[in-house]
Each structure stands twice: as structure tokens, then as C-alpha cells.
Scaffold this active site. Structure first.
Site, PDB file in Angstrom:
ATOM      1  N   GLU A  32       0.812  -1.227   0.000  1.00  0.00           N
ATOM      2  CA  GLU A  32       0.000   0.000   0.000  1.00  0.00           C
ATOM      3  C   GLU A  32       0.841   1.271   0.000  1.00  0.00           C
ATOM      4  OE1 GLU A  32      -0.573  -2.624   1.929  1.00  0.00           O
ATOM      5  OE2 GLU A  32      -2.684  -3.185   1.774  1.00  0.00           O
ATOM      6  N   PHE A  94     -11.318  -7.078  13.915  1.00  0.00           N
ATOM      7  CA  PHE A  94     -10.256  -7.556  13.038  1.00  0.00           C
ATOM      8  C   PHE A  94      -9.948  -6.507  11.971  1.00  0.00           C
ATOM      9  CE2 PHE A  94      -9.007  -9.855   9.111  1.00  0.00           C
ATOM     10  CZ  PHE A  94      -7.752 -10.269   9.560  1.00  0.00           C
ATOM     11  N   GLN A  95      -8.677  -6.228  11.801  1.00  0.00           N
ATOM     12  CA  GLN A  95      -8.184  -5.223  10.848  1.00  0.00           C
ATOM     13  C   GLN A  95      -8.813  -3.852  11.082  1.00  0.00           C
ATOM     14  OE1 GLN A  95      -8.241  -6.902   6.804  1.00  0.00           O
ATOM     15  NE2 GLN A  95      -6.164  -7.621   7.175  1.00  0.00           N
ATOM     16  N   LYS A 144     -17.402  -0.514   6.210  1.00  0.00           N
ATOM     17  CA  LYS A 144     -17.930  -1.523   5.290  1.00  0.00           C
ATOM     18  C   LYS A 144     -19.453  -1.427   5.134  1.00  0.00           C
ATOM     19  CE  LYS A 144     -17.670  -6.443   4.282  1.00  0.00           C
ATOM     20  NZ  LYS A 144     -16.767  -6.789   3.193  1.00  0.00           N
ATOM     21  N   MET A 458      24.254   8.340   1.925  1.00  0.00           N
ATOM     22  CA  MET A 458      24.240   9.664   2.548  1.00  0.00           C
ATOM     23  C   MET A 458      24.570   9.577   4.039  1.00  0.00           C
ATOM     24  SD  MET A 458      24.111  12.804   1.979  1.00  0.00           S
ATOM     25  CE  MET A 458      23.191  13.461   0.581  1.00  0.00           C
TER      26      MET A 458
END
Lengths: 544, 166
Positions: A32, A94-95, A144, A458
Site C-alpha cells: 500500500e 479484526f483489521q 464496510k 548519505m
């Protein structure tokens, strides 16, 4: 908007089920973070709003670095996240994650849609806020059950928010004051920032600079806003700016900053920055003005509109012979340029700067260049001469490693006919290398130039210069074979280990109609110069 | 926060959208810079879509100036007013539960009278007193009650409005 960058999940599966029935394209990324960077690259290359769609929980948290990068660089991106059903919010479902809370400080605005009847209005507002004023990312969290419910779509013609009204038109009273300062100045410098590119002000800027005969420097974000091949060009300012740009900013008597926010990497020590100069600051965001440096004339407004208005006033004025007045100033700048040009010494090993110079030649300066973060980014900024806006795409403010490659994919979607090159280091390319599968799946012929020095270059440079060469944990003691890696993904891998092979590899890479990784094995301990140690005045540079 | 010359007590009054999350956005600008909010009062205005936040914070003037600009930039913030160095009316209400032994009740009631406070609850051992005023009045009252034994205090935080031109 024609393309969404995203990654499906449980909370967004309903949207995906409908999305495939529409004309909107979808690029399925592999992580993502890549989706947001790709949307960011798409937005910068096209000037349109970039959109991404991810699921709840980890899908949402994975977008945070991408959102923060777009926020720091003022890039219009709309991020749609799935969320658990409203009845479960706050239940440790969940999630589930409070992504609106998490992204509050790194979005321009964000929303949780709790009722489907608010959906169309909210999405409209999100796009409006993302692209107007000082652009930025806007997140819309979609539970949802809201996604699954039905409502009649209402067309909304115009979005109006009583508490949000960006100022585009500059205060007319301020403009003659600027003209007066220009008239009095013998040593002016124009500092162009990312705002010049975002507002499409580069033509107006070119006209303005020519009219007032002022040399122009730019921040990292402003590169391409003024042509690097122009005689008035000074090169980039800042920590790794050119000697003449930094010296000129130190010695000028008038500094006209346009769409720049005086980042610490630009100013160095602020109390010594442009000490003898009166500063004019044009910016659409009033919070940028007087944040870091004192300003003589603040102008809140759109860069393009303001410059066009200034140009109009200047056309009507008899300005005298600026060329003549400023001759000693240009002579001084020439002297700085001659004594300390951007330089490196090509020896047996390939020098990374040499690769970028050759890249510029091979692509005739016409490629869209994205970068990762670190030495690769600075060398690209220094040695590729950007003549056009929207062609240099880099994570400037956040300095987000792993940005360049997914951003290149987004830019390639926005500009299918263009050559898009990601300048990378061997460390940063591995942060989002998984997107190679995306590039192959959608046949996006992005080219990756890996400046492979086997270090996080760097940080190693800082360790060399300021930490007695103690290279603590910065050596990449194990690394993939980038040629084989490209091949494993179904892309093309090429390698150069000798200076004489560089051009040939670049030519071959650029003419390949597939994604390509070009692995340039470069001098391991090369440093980026000039360098202003953090917190020092920008006129005090370490030089080659 | 260590006070220095540029540190001041600032009273900000904000008109904001009356929506969830707005207070968190406003508070975030202070917490993100390590600033403490000394008092905070939020309520609906005559327009039910708009709330007023009155906020007191100690801080460096330059940083607060920046915070004010950024608050103005928030999509949900309609107006930011800074009452520091201006003419304004401020009030705060406190409920104070003070130990009221029989032999001290007369003294407490005298003080309540002088400060134009009110006893709003009486129990066998305690009085609960309501007092309204500016910060100076409230702290003077509390200082006088303290030796008697204050059990609990609840304060509303400052509310303020700018004075109209006379």
C-alpha cells in the site's frame, strides 16, 4: 482522474466488485505504501489528483509514509481506506485501526463517513480540498456497512466550505512595494519553490526573471520550475546547492521567494540566511510566511496569478537598464561559478555523477526523473539539468526512501509516451522493489538507474565527515544481484562496472520496451559536494 | 514550561464546525509541539453547526503565532481570535467542596458573601460552593479557603468574549 492505485482487502471488496464494472482503471500494487507514492507520482506528472484505495487496518497504516510524503510536498492525493462496519468501530475488530486519528497530523484534511447519504458530498469535498489552495493529501475512511448500503446519487455542482477559502488573488497594495524594491536592488535573487510548479507558474517566472534581470535559484522541489539551461539559472540552493547559488543567496540585497517555505535544508542557519537582503515572500499558504525567516513584504496568493500581475505592472514601468545596473552582480556570480563549479574527478571507478551526466545526455534532458532519497537524489538534482516543470519527482520534505520507484510507475501511467527514470541507490531501491511485479504486470517500461555503492550512501557520508569514518550499520553487506533480480521479475537487468560501459548500458536500457534495472557499480565512498553541515550558514560549504 | 520573556498566557477563542474530531485537530497542534493547554472550554454557539472553543495556553509568542496561523488553516476552523493584549471579558466558574466544621461555618459564609459566591450543597461536614469570576477572584477565594481544607475542586476553564466598542 482515470486511474486508481490500490490493493484490495476485506473491507473494500465491495468497492472492487463495482470498480471493475466502470471505466476507471486500477493498478494493483504490491504494497500500500507503493500505492500512495504511485498516486503521488501520477499527480505530479499530470497535475491531476492522484487516487488510491486500500483496505482497513494494515492496508491503511501502510499508507502513512506515503501520505506524510505527499503532505510535506503539498501533493494532491485522495486516499480512500476501508474501515470495519460502524457498529464495530472502537471494538478492536479484526483489521481495525483509527486511521483518521493516525493521519490527522499528516493530511490536509480527513473524513470518516458514517452515513451513506454523506458519501457523495464528502468525496467531492475531499477532491476539492486536495487540489485547491496549497494542495495536499485528503483521506476518506469508508466503513464496510456504509460501502454496502444504497443511496440515490445526488449531483453536486460546486463545493463550498465556509471555513475554507484559500487566497488566490494577492493584495494589490503589496505589488507596487515589490516593484519599488526591485528598482532599488543591485543584487537580487529569485528563489523558486515547489509552489511554482504546483501553480503552473514557470512561464510567468521566466518572464519575470528576464524582465527584472535577476538570477534564479530553486529549492529541490522547485527544480524544473525555471529552465536549468537558462543564462539566469544559478543551480539549486541549500545543503547540497551549488556554490554560486548559496553564495548569491548570502550576498544578495533582495530575495524574492516564490512558493518556497524556507526549509532548514534550504536556509542552513536561519539567523545568517540572506542577512543583508530584504525578503519578498509569495506563497498561497499564510503559515509559510514568516515561519522561519523575517519577511519585508509578505504576499499571500497563488504564485502564477501574483507573478502575472507583477509582470503586468513591470511592463508599464520604465525600469531603466537593469542589465547595466546588475553587471557587477552578474560578474560576481560568474566568478563564483568559475572558481567552484559542480565537479567530480572521474577515475578508474564509475563516478555516480558521471552516470547522471550521461543519463542527461542519453535522454536529451527530456525524461521524467524520479528519485529515491539520499545521495542518488542529490546527484540527480545537481547533475540532471531540468528544463521543464513536472519532470523532477522526489520526496523532498519527508525524504522518504522507497518513494522513487512507485512514483515512477504513477508518472508512467500519467504520461504513457514519456521516458520515466527512477534514479536510485542500492539501499533505497530495496524499500519498494516489490513494485517491480506491478511494473511487469502492467507493462510499465520504467527504467531504474541504481547507483550501487554498497552503502546507505548519505548516512555513510555523514559518518565519514562528522563521525570519524565510523560506518556504523550503513554497509549493505548482503545485496541481491540486481540483474538477476530484474530477470526474476520478468524485467530486464543490465550492469556497468567500468566508466566506458556507462553510456552503452544507458542506451540499451532506454531503448528497451520493458522495465529495466541498470546496476551501476560506482565508487563506494564518493560524497555529495558542496555540502553545508546541518545548522551552518549556507555560505559555509564543504567543497570537492 | 519554563517561563521566559517571550512566554505569555494566551487566551484563544475559536469558532469551529460542531463536528466530531475537531477538538482533536485543534488540540493536536498544541500537543504536537509539546505545549500544555491550561484550560479548555467547548460549547455550542447560537448556531448549532458552530462551536466555540476557549483555550488558555502558556507559550512562546512566536510559536503561538505559528499555531494560530495553522489553526486558521484547519478546514473545520471558522475563526481564530486571540484575546491576549485586547479588551475582553473573561469568566470562570468553580465548584469547591470545602470542610465546614460547625465553628467555621460562619466564617465560610462571610467569605461566600464577600466574594458573591453561593453555597449550593450542604452536608454535615462539607459545603459545596459555586463561584464565578475572573482568574484573580477565583484564586484569591481559593487561597482563603485552603487553610480550612478543600476536598475537591471542579473548574470550568476560562470562557471569554471580546468587549464591544463603547
Amino acid at each position: 482522474m482515470d486511474t486508481i492505485f490500490g490493493y484490495p482487502g476485506g473491507a473494500t471488496v465491495d468497492i472492487y466488485n463495482e470498480l471493475v464494472k466502470t471505466e476507471i482503471g486500477h493498478i494493483t500494487v504490491r504494497h500500500e505504501q507503493g500505492a500512495v507514492h504511485a498516486a503521488d507520482g501520477y499527480a505530479r506528472a499530470s497535475g491531476k489528483v492522484g487516487v488510491c484505495l486500500v483496505t482497513s487496518g494494515p492496508g491503511a497504516t501502510n499508507t502513512v509514509s506515503g501520505i506524510a510524503s505527499a503532505f510535506m510536498d503539498s501533493i494532491p492525493v485522495v486516499v480512500l481506506t476501508g474501515q470495519v462496519p460502524t457498529s464495530l468501530i472502537g471494538n478492536d475488530a479484526f483489521q481495525e485501526v483509527d486511521i483518521v486519528g493516525i493521519t490527522r497530523p499528516c493530511t490536509k484534511h480527513n473524513y470518516l463517513v458514517k452515513d451513506v447519504r454523506e458519501l457523495s458530498q464528502t468525496v467531492r469535498e475531499a477532491f476539492f480540498i486536495a487540489r485547491s489552495g496549497r494542495p495536499g493529501p485528503v483521506l476518506v475512511d469508508l466503513p464496510k456497512d456504509v460501502i454496502q448500503s444504497r443511496a440515490t446519487y445526488k449531483t453536486i455542482k460546486e463545493v463550498r466550505l465556509r471555513s475554507y477559502n484559500p487566497t488566490y488573488e494577492p493584495n494589490a497594495k503589496q505589488l507596487p512595494k515589490v516593484v519599488k524594491l526591485i528598482r532599488e536592488s543591485t543584487r537580487p535573487v529569485i528563489l523558486a519553490g515547489g509552489g511554482v510548479i504546483l501553480s503552473g507558474a514557470s512561464d510567468a517566472l521566466r518572464k519575470f526573471a528576464k524582465k527584472i534581470q535577476s538570477p534564479v535559484t530553486a529549492t529541490l522541489m522547485g527544480l524544473g520550475g525555471f529552465p536549468a539551461s537558462h543564462p539566469l539559472w544559478l543551480g539549486m540552493i541549500g545543503m547540497h546547492g551549488t556554490y554560486r547559488a548559496n553564495m548569491a543567496s548570502g550576498e544578495c540585497d533582495l530575495l524574492i521567494a516564490i512558493g518556497a517555505r524556507f526549509d532548514d535544508r534550504v536556509t542552513g542557519r536561519t539567523d545568517t540566511f540572506a542577512r543583508g537582503a530584504k525578503i519578498v515572500h509569495i506563497d498561497i499558504d499564510p503559515t509559510s510566511i514568516r515561519k522561519n525567516v523575517p519577511v519585508a513584504i509578505p504576499i499571500v496568493g497563488d504564485c502564477k496569478i501574483t507573478l502575472e500581475k507583477l509582470n503586468k505592472i513591470l511592463e508599464q514601468e520604465d525600469l531603466g537598464d537593469f542589465k547595466k545596473i546588475r553587471r557587477p552582480w552578474f560578474r560576481q556570480i560568474e566568478k563564483w561559478k568559475a572558481t567552484q563549479p559542480l565537479a567530480y574527478h572521474q577515475e578508474d571507478m564509475i563516478k555516480p555523477q558521471f552516470v547522471i551526466e550521461k543519463l542527461y545526455e542519453v535522454t536529451k534532458g527530456k525524461a521524467i526523473i524520479t528519485t529515491e532519497v539520499g545521495q542518488n537524489q542529490m546527484w540527480a538534482a545537481q547533475f540532471y539539468k531540468f528544463d521543464y516543470p513536472n519532470c523532477f519527482i522526489t520526496s523532498g520534505g519527508l525524504g522518504c526512501m522507497g518513494f522513487g520507484f512507485p512514483a515512477a510507475l504513477g508518472a508512467q501511467i500519467a504520461c504513457p509516451g514519456k521516458l520515466v527514470v527512477d534514479v536510485a541507490g542500492d539501499a533505497s531501491i530495496q524499500m519498494n522493489i516489490q513494485e517491480m511485479a506491478t511494473a511487469v504486470q502492467y507493462n510499465l517500461p520504467v527504467k531504474i538507474v541504481v547507483l550501487n555503492n554498497g552503502y546507505m550512501g548519505m548516512v555513510r557520508q555523514w559518518q565519514q565527515l562528522f563521525y570519524e569514518k565510523r560506518y556504523a550499520c550503513t554497509e549493505m553487506e548482503a545485496a541481491p544481484d540486481f540483474v538477476k533480480l530484474a530477470e526474476a521479475y520478468g524485467a530486464v537487468g543490465l550492469r556497468a562496472t567500468r566508466p566506458e560501459e556507462v553510456e552503452q548500458v544507458l542506451n540499451k536500457g532506454m531503448s528497451t520496451k520493458k522495465p529495466v534495472i541498470m546496476d551501476f557499480v560506482v565508487e563506494r565512498e564518493e560524497c555529495v559536494y558542496p555540502m553545508v553541515p546541518a545548522g551552518s550558514p549556507i555560505t559555509e560549504m564543504l567543497l570537492v | 514550561m519554563v517561563a521566559n520573556e517571550s512566554t505569555k498566557r494566551n487566551i484563544l477563542s475559536l469558532l469551529v464546525d460542531n463536528k466530531p474530531g475537531v477538538l482533536s485537530r485543534v488540540a493536536g497542534f498544541f500537543s504536537g509541539r509539546g505545549f500544555n493547554i491550561d484550560s479548555l472550554c467547548v460549547s455550542e454557539t447560537t448556531d448549532p453547526l458552530v462551536s466555540r472553543i476557549t483555550l488558555v495556553a502558556m507559550g512562546d509568542m512566536a510559536i503561538l503565532e505559528q499555531i494560530k496561523k495553522q489553526l486558521n488553516k484547519l478546514i473545520n476552523v471558522i475563526k481564530v481570535m486571540d484575546f491576549t493584549d485586547t479588551e475582553f471579558v473573561q469568566r470562570e466558574t468553580a465548584l469547591i467542596k470545602v470542610r465546614a466544621k460547625v465553628n467555621q461555618r460562619a466564617e465560610i459564609l462571610r467569605m461566600v458573601d464577600i466574594f458573591r459566591a453561593k453555597v449550593v450543597d450542604v452536608a454535615s461536614e462539607y459545603y459545596t460552593i459555586e463561584i464565578t469570576g475572573d482568574e484573580g477572584k477565583l484564586s484569591a477565594f481559593l487561597r482563603l479557603l485552603k487553610p480550612l481544607g478543600i476536598k475537591e475542586i471542579a473548574r470550568t476553564g476560562v470562557v471569554a468574549l471580546a468587549r464591544e466598542k463603547k
